[in-house]
Design a protein around this motif. Sequence first.
Motif, PDB file in Angstrom:
ATOM      1  N   GLU A  46       7.621   0.889   4.907  1.00 31.74           N
ATOM      2  CA  GLU A  46       7.487  -0.556   5.101  1.00 31.74           C
ATOM      3  C   GLU A  46       8.859  -1.206   5.186  1.00 31.74           C
ATOM      4  O   GLU A  46       9.808  -0.774   4.539  1.00 31.74           O
ATOM      5  CB  GLU A  46       6.703  -1.146   3.923  1.00 31.74           C
ATOM      6  N   GLY A  47       8.962  -2.249   6.009  1.00 29.10           N
ATOM      7  CA  GLY A  47      10.191  -3.042   6.063  1.00 29.10           C
ATOM      8  C   GLY A  47      11.267  -2.498   6.970  1.00 29.10           C
ATOM      9  O   GLY A  47      12.430  -2.907   6.871  1.00 29.10           O
ATOM     10  N   ILE A  48      10.919  -1.589   7.885  1.00 33.11           N
ATOM     11  CA  ILE A  48      11.927  -1.018   8.785  1.00 33.11           C
ATOM     12  C   ILE A  48      12.428  -2.080   9.765  1.00 33.11           C
ATOM     13  O   ILE A  48      13.623  -2.243   9.973  1.00 33.11           O
ATOM     14  CB  ILE A  48      11.348   0.193   9.555  1.00 33.11           C
ATOM     15  N   THR A  49      11.494  -2.814  10.401  1.00 36.69           N
ATOM     16  CA  THR A  49      11.881  -3.899  11.313  1.00 36.69           C
ATOM     17  C   THR A  49      12.175  -5.156  10.503  1.00 36.69           C
ATOM     18  O   THR A  49      11.335  -5.600   9.716  1.00 36.69           O
ATOM     19  CB  THR A  49      10.764  -4.182  12.335  1.00 36.69           C
ATOM     20  N   ARG A  50      13.369  -5.724  10.683  1.00 36.98           N
ATOM     21  CA  ARG A  50      13.757  -6.909   9.913  1.00 36.98           C
ATOM     22  C   ARG A  50      13.989  -8.109  10.819  1.00 36.98           C
ATOM     23  O   ARG A  50      13.401  -9.161  10.630  1.00 36.98           O
ATOM     24  CB  ARG A  50      15.011  -6.598   9.088  1.00 36.98           C
ATOM     25  N   ASP A  51      14.871  -7.960  11.792  1.00 31.85           N
ATOM     26  CA  ASP A  51      15.146  -9.054  12.725  1.00 31.85           C
ATOM     27  C   ASP A  51      14.093  -9.084  13.821  1.00 31.85           C
ATOM     28  O   ASP A  51      13.350  -8.132  14.026  1.00 31.85           O
ATOM     29  CB  ASP A  51      16.523  -8.863  13.369  1.00 31.85           C
ATOM     30  N   ARG A  52      14.061 -10.204  14.544  1.00 28.65           N
ATOM     31  CA  ARG A  52      13.259 -10.256  15.756  1.00 28.65           C
ATOM     32  C   ARG A  52      13.950  -9.411  16.818  1.00 28.65           C
ATOM     33  O   ARG A  52      15.150  -9.516  17.021  1.00 28.65           O
ATOM     34  CB  ARG A  52      13.133 -11.699  16.264  1.00 28.65           C
ATOM     35  N   LEU A  53      13.185  -8.574  17.487  1.00 32.02           N
ATOM     36  CA  LEU A  53      13.713  -7.763  18.584  1.00 32.02           C
ATOM     37  C   LEU A  53      13.126  -8.262  19.889  1.00 32.02           C
ATOM     38  O   LEU A  53      11.924  -8.538  19.966  1.00 32.02           O
ATOM     39  CB  LEU A  53      13.367  -6.278  18.383  1.00 32.02           C
ATOM     40  N   TYR A  54      13.962  -8.352  20.928  1.00 28.69           N
ATOM     41  CA  TYR A  54      13.522  -8.858  22.227  1.00 28.69           C
ATOM     42  C   TYR A  54      13.668  -7.762  23.283  1.00 28.69           C
ATOM     43  O   TYR A  54      14.591  -6.953  23.231  1.00 28.69           O
ATOM     44  CB  TYR A  54      14.365 -10.068  22.649  1.00 28.69           C
ATOM     45  N   PHE A  80      15.143  -8.156   1.580  1.00 26.84           N
ATOM     46  CA  PHE A  80      15.199  -9.237   2.580  1.00 26.84           C
ATOM     47  C   PHE A  80      13.799  -9.686   3.020  1.00 26.84           C
ATOM     48  O   PHE A  80      13.624 -10.184   4.126  1.00 26.84           O
ATOM     49  CB  PHE A  80      16.001  -8.802   3.823  1.00 26.84           C
ATOM     50  N   ASN A  81      12.802  -9.540   2.149  1.00 27.31           N
ATOM     51  CA  ASN A  81      11.430  -9.806   2.576  1.00 27.31           C
ATOM     52  C   ASN A  81      11.222 -11.247   3.036  1.00 27.31           C
ATOM     53  O   ASN A  81      10.553 -11.494   4.038  1.00 27.31           O
ATOM     54  CB  ASN A  81      10.447  -9.482   1.445  1.00 27.31           C
ATOM     55  N   GLU A  82      11.787 -12.219   2.293  1.00 28.47           N
ATOM     56  CA  GLU A  82      11.609 -13.619   2.682  1.00 28.47           C
ATOM     57  C   GLU A  82      12.236 -13.897   4.045  1.00 28.47           C
ATOM     58  O   GLU A  82      11.672 -14.635   4.861  1.00 28.47           O
ATOM     59  CB  GLU A  82      12.215 -14.544   1.620  1.00 28.47           C
ATOM     60  N   ALA A  83      13.386 -13.296   4.293  1.00 26.74           N
ATOM     61  CA  ALA A  83      14.046 -13.478   5.593  1.00 26.74           C
ATOM     62  C   ALA A  83      13.227 -12.826   6.704  1.00 26.74           C
ATOM     63  O   ALA A  83      13.121 -13.370   7.814  1.00 26.74           O
ATOM     64  CB  ALA A  83      15.456 -12.880   5.552  1.00 26.74           C
ATOM     65  N   ILE A  84      12.636 -11.657   6.444  1.00 25.33           N
ATOM     66  CA  ILE A  84      11.784 -10.980   7.424  1.00 25.33           C
ATOM     67  C   ILE A  84      10.594 -11.870   7.775  1.00 25.33           C
ATOM     68  O   ILE A  84      10.235 -12.020   8.950  1.00 25.33           O
ATOM     69  CB  ILE A  84      11.293  -9.618   6.872  1.00 25.33           C
ATOM     70  N   PHE A  85       9.986 -12.460   6.736  1.00 24.76           N
ATOM     71  CA  PHE A  85       8.832 -13.336   6.952  1.00 24.76           C
ATOM     72  C   PHE A  85       9.236 -14.538   7.792  1.00 24.76           C
ATOM     73  O   PHE A  85       8.506 -14.940   8.711  1.00 24.76           O
ATOM     74  CB  PHE A  85       8.277 -13.793   5.597  1.00 24.76           C
ATOM     75  N   ARG A  86      10.399 -15.121   7.508  1.00 25.77           N
ATOM     76  CA  ARG A  86      10.867 -16.294   8.256  1.00 25.77           C
ATOM     77  C   ARG A  86      11.147 -15.919   9.703  1.00 25.77           C
ATOM     78  O   ARG A  86      10.858 -16.701  10.624  1.00 25.77           O
ATOM     79  CB  ARG A  86      12.110 -16.877   7.590  1.00 25.77           C
ATOM     80  N   GLN A  87      11.714 -14.734   9.928  1.00 27.16           N
ATOM     81  CA  GLN A  87      11.967 -14.281  11.299  1.00 27.16           C
ATOM     82  C   GLN A  87      10.650 -14.192  12.076  1.00 27.16           C
ATOM     83  O   GLN A  87      10.590 -14.560  13.261  1.00 27.16           O
ATOM     84  CB  GLN A  87      12.645 -12.910  11.279  1.00 27.16           C
TER      85      GLN A  87
END
Length: 296
Positions: A46-54, A80-87
């Motif tokens: 879980e949590g491998i993808t963090r940023d938005r990828l385009y 960085f879970n909160e940041a992942i959620f915001r992304q």
Amino acid sequence: CGIGYTCGQYVKKIPKLAIVGRPNVGKSALFNRLCKKRISIVDEAEGITRDRLYAKADFFGRPFELIDTGGMDLKSDVPFNEAIFRQAEIAIEEADVLVLVVDGQVGRTHLDEQVARILKRVDKPITVAVNKVDNLDQLDRIHDFYSLGISHMEGVSAVHGLRVAELLETAFRDTIWEEEVEIDDGALKVAIVGRPNVGKSTLVNHLLDEDRCLVSPIAGTTRDSVDIDIEVGGKNYRLIDTAGIRRKGAEHEVVDKFAAIRTERALERCDLCLLIIDATEGLTTQEKRIASEIES
């Protein structure tokens, strides 16, 4: 942003599709499948993808932008879970259409329901992708997810590519595609149309004196509209080889439906239309219908 002109170039708004869902349901695998590249890392952790990828992707000749997001779970303890959620929230705001990925093997979870509620707050087309439906016998897995309150749903396999075209067709159901402006270079555009397997591509190859278009005795070999430039007697022509026009009820596959759309677009943009008829069968009812479409 919409249609505009910049430095004399035509600017076209490309629709954006965001892939969202709880962690570890196959979002990145679907992202890679749709963009036909291994851009997003796929792992069971879980949590491998963090940023938005385009990534740029293609929907039967129409470009769109794909956005991969991290798993949405505010109670998770991954870094960085909160940041992942915001992304993921930013991607939802930015996208034109949304695809909610769920796990067809695991079934509906409370977290799936939470993410669905978040998506339904925005006024955008939503499609549920029930992933890990690895064969058509498993399509009944989608029924468990109708309680999410999202009516548009497709069973898919991101790993095997099963029913991915159907997913895109459903996801873009309300999308109005902005057409590119074709630069007029003076070439006479000639669309070559007709029923499947009457010799359209064979004629193009003969005119070019080369095997430019794939030819086979199987009806439906050509599935796209192919533009070929040719010069004859000092004049420029653009031959448009098209997919065979079938009866409406005969368009069983999604690719056949979109091949028909590409042929219709070829008819709209051509200057001259050449209707090919099989001399051994003569003029059929289908040819009469095609001629009527050309005249209209």
